[in-house]
Design a protein around this motif. Structure first.
Motif, PDB file in Angstrom:
ATOM      1  N   GLY A 267       0.768  -1.238   0.000  1.00 34.28           N
ATOM      2  CA  GLY A 267       0.000   0.000   0.000  1.00 34.28           C
ATOM      3  C   GLY A 267       0.795   1.281   0.000  1.00 34.28           C
ATOM      4  O   GLY A 267       0.253   2.346   0.329  1.00 34.28           O
ATOM      5  N   ALA A 268       2.077   1.234  -0.381  1.00 36.24           N
ATOM      6  CA  ALA A 268       2.874   2.466  -0.476  1.00 36.24           C
ATOM      7  C   ALA A 268       2.275   3.389  -1.533  1.00 36.24           C
ATOM      8  O   ALA A 268       1.714   2.930  -2.532  1.00 36.24           O
ATOM      9  N   ASP A 269       2.422   4.690  -1.321  1.00 37.11           N
ATOM     10  CA  ASP A 269       1.907   5.672  -2.283  1.00 37.11           C
ATOM     11  C   ASP A 269       2.941   6.037  -3.342  1.00 37.11           C
ATOM     12  O   ASP A 269       2.584   6.488  -4.427  1.00 37.11           O
ATOM     13  N   TYR A 270       4.212   5.873  -3.027  1.00 36.72           N
ATOM     14  CA  TYR A 270       5.270   6.090  -4.014  1.00 36.72           C
ATOM     15  C   TYR A 270       6.491   5.293  -3.592  1.00 36.72           C
ATOM     16  O   TYR A 270       6.605   4.853  -2.445  1.00 36.72           O
ATOM     17  N   LEU A 271       7.401   5.101  -4.539  1.00 35.29           N
ATOM     18  CA  LEU A 271       8.629   4.364  -4.279  1.00 35.29           C
ATOM     19  C   LEU A 271       9.828   5.290  -4.396  1.00 35.29           C
ATOM     20  O   LEU A 271       9.916   6.071  -5.343  1.00 35.29           O
ATOM     21  N   GLY A 272      10.750   5.179  -3.451  1.00 37.50           N
ATOM     22  CA  GLY A 272      12.056   5.807  -3.599  1.00 37.50           C
ATOM     23  C   GLY A 272      12.990   4.722  -4.108  1.00 37.50           C
ATOM     24  O   GLY A 272      13.272   3.763  -3.383  1.00 37.50           O
ATOM     25  N   VAL A 273      13.435   4.829  -5.347  1.00 33.73           N
ATOM     26  CA  VAL A 273      14.204   3.746  -5.974  1.00 33.73           C
ATOM     27  C   VAL A 273      15.671   4.152  -6.083  1.00 33.73           C
ATOM     28  O   VAL A 273      16.001   5.176  -6.680  1.00 33.73           O
ATOM     29  N   GLY A 274      16.549   3.335  -5.510  1.00 32.02           N
ATOM     30  CA  GLY A 274      17.959   3.665  -5.598  1.00 32.02           C
ATOM     31  C   GLY A 274      18.796   2.926  -4.568  1.00 32.02           C
ATOM     32  O   GLY A 274      18.321   1.974  -3.961  1.00 32.02           O
ATOM     33  N   PRO A 275      20.034   3.358  -4.355  1.00 31.24           N
ATOM     34  CA  PRO A 275      20.655   4.501  -5.047  1.00 31.24           C
ATOM     35  C   PRO A 275      20.933   4.179  -6.514  1.00 31.24           C
ATOM     36  O   PRO A 275      21.466   3.124  -6.832  1.00 31.24           O
ATOM     37  N   ILE A 276      20.558   5.108  -7.373  1.00 32.40           N
ATOM     38  CA  ILE A 276      20.782   4.901  -8.807  1.00 32.40           C
ATOM     39  C   ILE A 276      22.279   4.977  -9.114  1.00 32.40           C
ATOM     40  O   ILE A 276      22.825   4.125  -9.815  1.00 32.40           O
ATOM     41  N   TYR A 277      22.926   6.000  -8.584  1.00 31.73           N
ATOM     42  CA  TYR A 277      24.371   6.165  -8.778  1.00 31.73           C
ATOM     43  C   TYR A 277      25.049   6.160  -7.403  1.00 31.73           C
ATOM     44  O   TYR A 277      24.391   6.200  -6.371  1.00 31.73           O
ATOM     45  N   GLU A 278      26.352   6.151  -7.407  1.00 35.35           N
ATOM     46  CA  GLU A 278      27.091   6.162  -6.152  1.00 35.35           C
ATOM     47  C   GLU A 278      26.842   7.472  -5.408  1.00 35.35           C
ATOM     48  O   GLU A 278      26.774   8.547  -6.010  1.00 35.35           O
ATOM     49  N   THR A 279      26.668   7.357  -4.089  1.00 33.57           N
ATOM     50  CA  THR A 279      26.376   8.550  -3.290  1.00 33.57           C
ATOM     51  C   THR A 279      27.179   8.524  -2.000  1.00 33.57           C
ATOM     52  O   THR A 279      27.478   7.458  -1.458  1.00 33.57           O
ATOM     53  N   TRP A 280      27.516   9.717  -1.511  1.00 31.95           N
ATOM     54  CA  TRP A 280      28.264   9.835  -0.262  1.00 31.95           C
ATOM     55  C   TRP A 280      27.448  10.536   0.815  1.00 31.95           C
ATOM     56  O   TRP A 280      27.953  10.807   1.891  1.00 31.95           O
ATOM     57  N   THR A 281      26.190  10.819   0.556  1.00 32.22           N
ATOM     58  CA  THR A 281      25.366  11.520   1.546  1.00 32.22           C
ATOM     59  C   THR A 281      24.796  10.570   2.585  1.00 32.22           C
ATOM     60  O   THR A 281      24.257  11.005   3.591  1.00 32.22           O
TER      61      THR A 281
END
Length: 358
Positions: A267-281
Motif C-alpha cells: 500500500g505504499a503511495d510512491y517508491l524511492g528507488v535507488g541509489p541509482i548512482y554512487e552517493t556519499w550523503t
C-alpha cells in the motif's frame, strides 16, 4: 441418447472455455505460474474425462447440432464487467457445467470424478478471487490528499548546507521549483525535529508544496506533515498507515524489483528507488542499482517512482528517460551556492527529458 450426448458435449465445451478464461487471469494478471498450472491441469483433466465416453468422446462431438441449437443465439449484453466480475462469471460457468456433466454422465453409465473437479473449481475460485480483490484494492487510486507532484523532491541535509539554516535552504529550493520537501536529519533529537518540522510545515503549506518526514512517524504526526518516508528497516507500511490514518502519504525506499513490488502490494503511495548512482550523503548506502532498474519496474508498478542517489543536473535526464516520475536530491540543491538556481536547472533538465520520452 443423441440428445444426452449433445448436452454432454455442450457442457464439456462450456467448462473448458470457462477454465481457459480464468487460467489467463492467473497467468497474465496475477502472474502466478503455479496457480495457472493448477487451472490448466483441471482443464486437461476434463478433456481426459471426455475420452471415457463412447468412441473416446467422438460420439459427443458427432451429436453436436449448432444450427439446431435453440440456445445458440446471442445473449443480451449486461454492460462492461470488472476483472473480478469476469472471473466470477466464468467460474460459475465451470461449476454449473461440471454439475450437469456429473448428472448426465450417469445416464451413460460413465464414472468420472466430476464432483471432485467441481470442488476443485470452488477452491480455485476462492483463491483467485481473493487475490484479485487484493490486487484491485492496491490498484485503486489514492485519495486526493495522498497524491503529489514528485517532479523535484528535495531532501534536507543540514551538514551540507554551507552554514545556512534549513528553513533558508528550503525557502530557496521551493523558489527554484521543488515540488516535495523532505525533512531528513538523522542526528537531530526529536525535539529539534519537531521545531524545524513545524517551520517547514508552515512554509510548505503556504507554497503548496508536499511536506514529508523521513522515518519518524511520530514527528510526522506532531507537525501534521503530508506523510512519511520509510526505509526497509522502518515500520511496515500497514502499521504506519494505521497510525497516520488513510489521508497521509507513505513512501518506501526500495533497492530491488522485489522490494518495490512488495512495497506496492503493502500500500505504499510512491517508491524511492535507488541509489541509482554512487552517493556519499548516506554512510550505509546500498550499492548503486543503476537506471536500468527503473526500466524493469516501469511496466510492473502503478505508483510513482522517485529516483534517488547521486543524481545531479548532468544525469537527471537519464533517470527520467528510464521511467522515473521524479528525482530526489540532497547535495545537488542544498549544497549548491545558488540553491534556487540549482533547483531551477534540475526542473529544466527534467522537463526536457520528459518531452523526449516516448
Amino acid at each position: 441418447m443423441e440428445n444426452v450426448y449433445r448436452i454432454l458435449d455442450a457442457n464439456f465445451n462450456r467448462a473448458r472455455e470457462g477454465l481457459r478464461v480464468v487460467e489467463e487471469v492467473a497467468r497474465f494478471v496475477l502472474s502466478d505460474a503455479a496457480l495457472a498450472f493448477r487451472v490448466r491441469e483441471l482443464r486437461h483433466r476434463l478433456s481426459r474425462c471426455q475420452e471415457a465416453f463412447p468412441a473416446k468422446g467422438a460420439a459427443l462431438v458427432a451429436a453436436r447440432d449448432v444450427e439446431g441449437d435453440v440456445g445458440s443465439g446471442a445473449l443480451p449484453s449486461h454492460g462492461p464487467l470488472t476483472l473480478g466480475e469476469l472471473a466470477t462469471a466464468n467460474f460459475k460457468r465451470v461449476q454449473e457445467a461440471l454439475r450437469v456433466l456429473e448428472e448426465y454422465a450417469r445416464l451413460c453409465r460413465v464414472t468420472a470424478p466430476f464432483q471432485e473437479m467441481r470442488f476443485l473449481a470452488y477452491a480455485l475460485e476462492q483463491e483467485i478471487m481473493g487475490r484479485l480483490a487484493g490486487l484491485e484494492e492496491a490498484c485503486r487510486p489514492a485519495p486526493a490528499s495522498r497524491q503529489a507532484d514528485y517532479t523535484l523532491y528535495v531532501i534536507t541535509g543540514d551538514k551540507f548546507s554551507r552554514g545556512r539554516s534549513i528553513l533558508e535552504v528550503a525557502r530557496e529550493a521551493i523558489s527554484g521549483g521543488a515540488t516535495v520537501l523532505q525533512l531528513r536529519e538523522k542526528e537531530f533529537p526529536a525535539r529539534r525535529l519537531v521545531e524545524v518540522g513545524r517551520q517547514l510545515r508552515e512554509l510548505t503549506r503556504e507554497a503548496g508544496v508536499t511536506f514529508i518526514v523521513n522515518d519518524r512517524v511520530d514527528v510526522a504526526l506532531a507537525v501534521d506533515a503530508d506523510g512519511v518516508h520509510l526505509g526497509q528497516d522502518d515500520l511496515p507500511v500497514e502499521e504506519a498507515r494505521r497510525i497516520l490514518g488513510p489521508g497521509k502519504i507513505i513512501g518506501v525506499s526500495t533497492h530491488s524489483v522485489e522490494q518495490a513490488l512488495e512495497a506496492q502490494r503493502r500500500g505504499a503511495d510512491y517508491l524511492g528507488v535507488g541509489p541509482i548512482y554512487e552517493t556519499w550523503t548516506k554512510e550505509d548506502a546500498e550499492a548503486p542499482v543503476g537506471p536500468d532498474i527503473l526500466r524493469r519496474l516501469a511496466p510492473l508498478v502503478h505508483i510513482p517512482m522517485v529516483a534517488i542517489g547521486g543524481i545531479k543536473a548532468h544525469n537527471a535526464a537519464e533517470v527520467v528517460a528510464a521511467g522515473a516520475d521524479g528525482v530526489a536530491v540532497i547535495t545537488a540543491v542544498v549544497a549548491a551556492e545558488d540553491v534556487a538556481g540549482a533547483a531551477r536547472e534540475l526542473r529544466r533538465v527534467i522537463a526536457e527529458a520528459r518531452r523526449k520520452r516516448p
